[in-house]
Design an enzyme around this catalytic site. Structure first.
Site, short mmCIF file in Angstrom:
data_model
loop_
_atom_site.label_atom_id
_atom_site.label_comp_id
_atom_site.label_asym_id
_atom_site.label_seq_id
_atom_site.Cartn_x
_atom_site.Cartn_y
_atom_site.Cartn_z
N ASP A 283 -9.72 -7.80 -2.47
CA ASP A 283 -9.21 -6.65 -3.18
C ASP A 283 -9.28 -6.96 -4.67
OD1 ASP A 283 -7.71 -4.24 -3.59
OD2 ASP A 283 -6.79 -4.60 -1.64
N ASP B 214 -9.37 -1.29 -6.21
CA ASP B 214 -8.12 -0.53 -6.24
C ASP B 214 -8.19 0.63 -7.25
OD1 ASP B 214 -5.23 -0.62 -5.34
OD2 ASP B 214 -4.93 -0.71 -7.50
N GLU C 239 -11.42 2.65 -3.91
CA GLU C 239 -10.27 3.49 -3.52
C GLU C 239 -10.18 4.62 -4.52
OE1 GLU C 239 -5.49 3.25 -2.70
OE2 GLU C 239 -6.35 2.42 -4.51
N HIS D 90 -2.20 -0.25 4.18
CA HIS D 90 -0.87 -0.74 3.83
C HIS D 90 -0.05 0.28 3.04
CE1 HIS D 90 -3.51 -1.23 0.50
NE2 HIS D 90 -2.47 -1.40 -0.30
N ASP D 91 -0.64 1.44 2.72
CA ASP D 91 0.10 2.48 1.99
C ASP D 91 0.44 3.66 2.89
OD1 ASP D 91 -0.23 1.06 -0.40
OD2 ASP D 91 -2.12 2.08 -0.87
#
Ligand code: NOJ
Length: 556
Positions: A99, A200, A256, A330-331
């Protein structure tokens, strides 16, 4: 030699290291823990592992607040452990993507600390500063974690921008020195042999330099139109790629993309543009946000869900773009609890898997999804850890919600729903740690766990394993065109994939109620590639789909 678009037949598995496996019993997952579980992932069959950030960080946002890009945070292990992890992954013929958070850094980063020294400092201009007075922020943009997006620094008489937490300062991509430092750092990891990056909120890096106020007429007129897919974003991405991963053929990059659009996503991923391999968008995961508002209870709007998928699938194909397809990360809350049904855990868990894995795009599995993990249904605010959830809990109470109402909203919307430890077995703390886990384990671990799933040939795990295998065996899944079906049907999400003379009909009943549908006659009696009820038969063109029933029919 790797094919240039090898990821079309690959499946990616996302690891949230903090909650994956703890090898030293400090209650926090770590790299040695991941190494211990690689055989499990190999058995599942995934090709690529994506780990969320493991760099040095104060962990205000669990690693998305990086304080040192060049080192591993001690809670996860050492650089030596990292090399070992990368090596072990490669030995097993899998790949690792890291990431990379380059829209912002932690305010603990050396650059930010230097920046605070004032405009003469070399690093001041690495961040976004505006003059102001303590009671007048430069504009009305909202932070995505609640409140205004600007923080006043008294010693400078200036504000800095933070689209996320106040400890996550946005970087100034207009500054070429910053950009070059970012490229240098990314190359440091590429030289170690990592196979790519998940970038990200990468579509937020170019801000409208006039920093205009927004109108607040709707839930989304909060400033985002002035920095989402911003004026120079494609230019910046082209430059980033050319200076870093573009030099490493076959590396995988997934951006993302927050609140993005199809035309931009085509530009980001059409190979001619030399930007990214693929993108995540989140529109299909906002269909339970009433009027666009996340922090409110809402049911899934199935019609919108279908329309969004159909539109993105068809238009991305026309533009030769490529999507990452996914339900969980994870969100996001756990999908079985969200668009499935915990009472029909196996049926709905498998159906949701089939629905997403056969779309045109590269599927992503988030740790625990492959066994049908559910939301933990926390009962008190002390159980929640996430900065966004805690901020919004406070805001909900300020707006007059009762504690019960606010907890009910967090139960449905909090990011912590997906951050509870992986349920490995029925032992204490689900086998995740013998210390005290940093966040509580969901209570259903004694029955719903990896150990039981591996013993049960009818488990969600084996369904996912099969989905991954099928993608490798059938070009119609990895490379086929997409054709929407049953557009008006209020329960069934169906589509056809087509590749040369092969066709695949995918049918998914998203509800508990049975429903009868008519299938094209050419599929009668053909091969069922995967299903979630043992006794599904294909004897006529009229098919009755039971609760959450799903199947994919193949013809050649
Ligand atoms: C998106 C990440 O997935 C999320 O966890 C994080 O809080 C924000 N970006 C800010 O970095």
């Amino acid at each position: 030699m790797l094919e240039k678009d090898w990821w079309k037949s690959a499946t990616v598995y996302q690891i949230y290291p903090k909650s994956f496996c703890d090898s030293n019993d400090d209650g926090i997952g770590d790299m040695k823990g991941i190494i211990n579980k690689l055989d499990y992932l190999k058995n599942l069959g995934v090709d690529v592992i994506w780990t969320t950030p493991m760099y040095v960080s104060p962990m205000m946002d669990n690693g998305y607040d990086i304080a040192d890009y060049y080192n591993i945070d001690p809670i996860f292990g050492t650089m030596e452990d990292f090399h070992k992890l990368l090596d072990e992954i490669h030995k097993k013929d899998m790949k690792l993507i890291m990431d990379m958070v380059i829209n912002h850094t932690s305010t603990e980063h050396f650059w930010f600390k230097e920046a605070l020294k004032g405009p003469e400092n070399r690093y001041h201009n690495y961040y976004i500063w505006k003059d102001g007075t303590p009671d007048q922020a430069p504009n009305n943009w909202a932070s995505k974690f609640g409140g205004n997006a600007w923080q006043y620094v008294e010693s400078l008489g200036k504000y800095y921008l933070h689209l996320f937490d106040v400890t996550q300062a946005d970087l100034n991509w207009e500054n070429s020195e910053l950009r070059n430092d970012i490229y240098k750092m990314i190359n440091f990891w590429l030289e170690k042999g990592v196979d790519g990056f998940r970038l990200d909120v990468i579509n937020l890096i170019s801000k409208n330099q006039n920093f205009p106020n927004d109108t607040y007429e709707t839930a989304i007129s909060d400033g985002r139109k002035f920095y989402t897919d911003g004026p120079k974003v494609h230019k910046f991405l082209k430059e980033l790629t050319a200076n870093t991963f573009g030099k490493y053929p076959g590396s995988l990059t997934v951006g993302e993309m927050s609140s993005t659009t199809i035309p931009h996503c085509i530009k980001y991923t059409n190979p001619n543009n030399k930007e990214l391999s693929m993108v995540f968008n989140f529109h299909h995961l906002k269909v339970d946000y009433p009027n666009g508002e996340k922090w409110a209870l809402g049911d899934m709007d199935f019609k919108s869900l279908k329309n969004i998928f159909f539109k993105w699938q068809v238009e991305m194909e026309i533009g030769n773009g490529w999507s990452a397809v996914f339900w969980c990360n994870h969100d996001q809350p756990r999908i079985v609890s969200r668009f499935g049904n915990e009472k029909y855990l196996k049926e709905s868990g498998k159906m949701l898997g089939t629905a997403i894995h056969f779309l045109r795009g590269t599927p992503y599995i988030y740790q625990g999804e492959e066994i049908g993990m559910t939301n933990p249904h926390f009962e008190t605010i002390d159980e929640y850890k996430d900065v966004e959830s805690l901020n919004n809990y406070k805001l909900l109470l300020e707006k007059g919600k009762s504690i019960e109402e606010a907890i009910a909203i967090l139960n449905q919307k909090s990011r912590d729903n997906s951050r509870t430890p992986i349920q490995w077995d029925k032992n204490k703390n689900a086998g995740f740690t013998s210390g005290t886990p940093w966040i509580n384990v969901a209570k259903n671990y004694s029955t719903l766990n990896v150990e039981n799933s591996l013993k049960d040939e009818d488990s969600v795990f084996y369904h996912y394993k099969k989905l991954i295998e099928l993608r490798k065996d059938y070009k119609v899944i990895s490379h086929g065109d997409f054709i929407p079906m049953y557009e008006e049907n209020t329960q069934v999400f169906g589509y056809i994939r087509k590749f040369e003379n092969e066709k695949l009909l995918v049918l998914n009943n998203f509800y508990e109620d049975e429903i009868e549908i008519e299938i094209p006659k050419e599929f009668i009696g053909k091969k069922i590639l995967i299903k979630n009820y043992k006794d599904t038969l294909l004897e006529s063109h009229i098919l009755k789909l039971r609760a959450y029933e799903s199947l994919a029919i193949y013809l050649k």
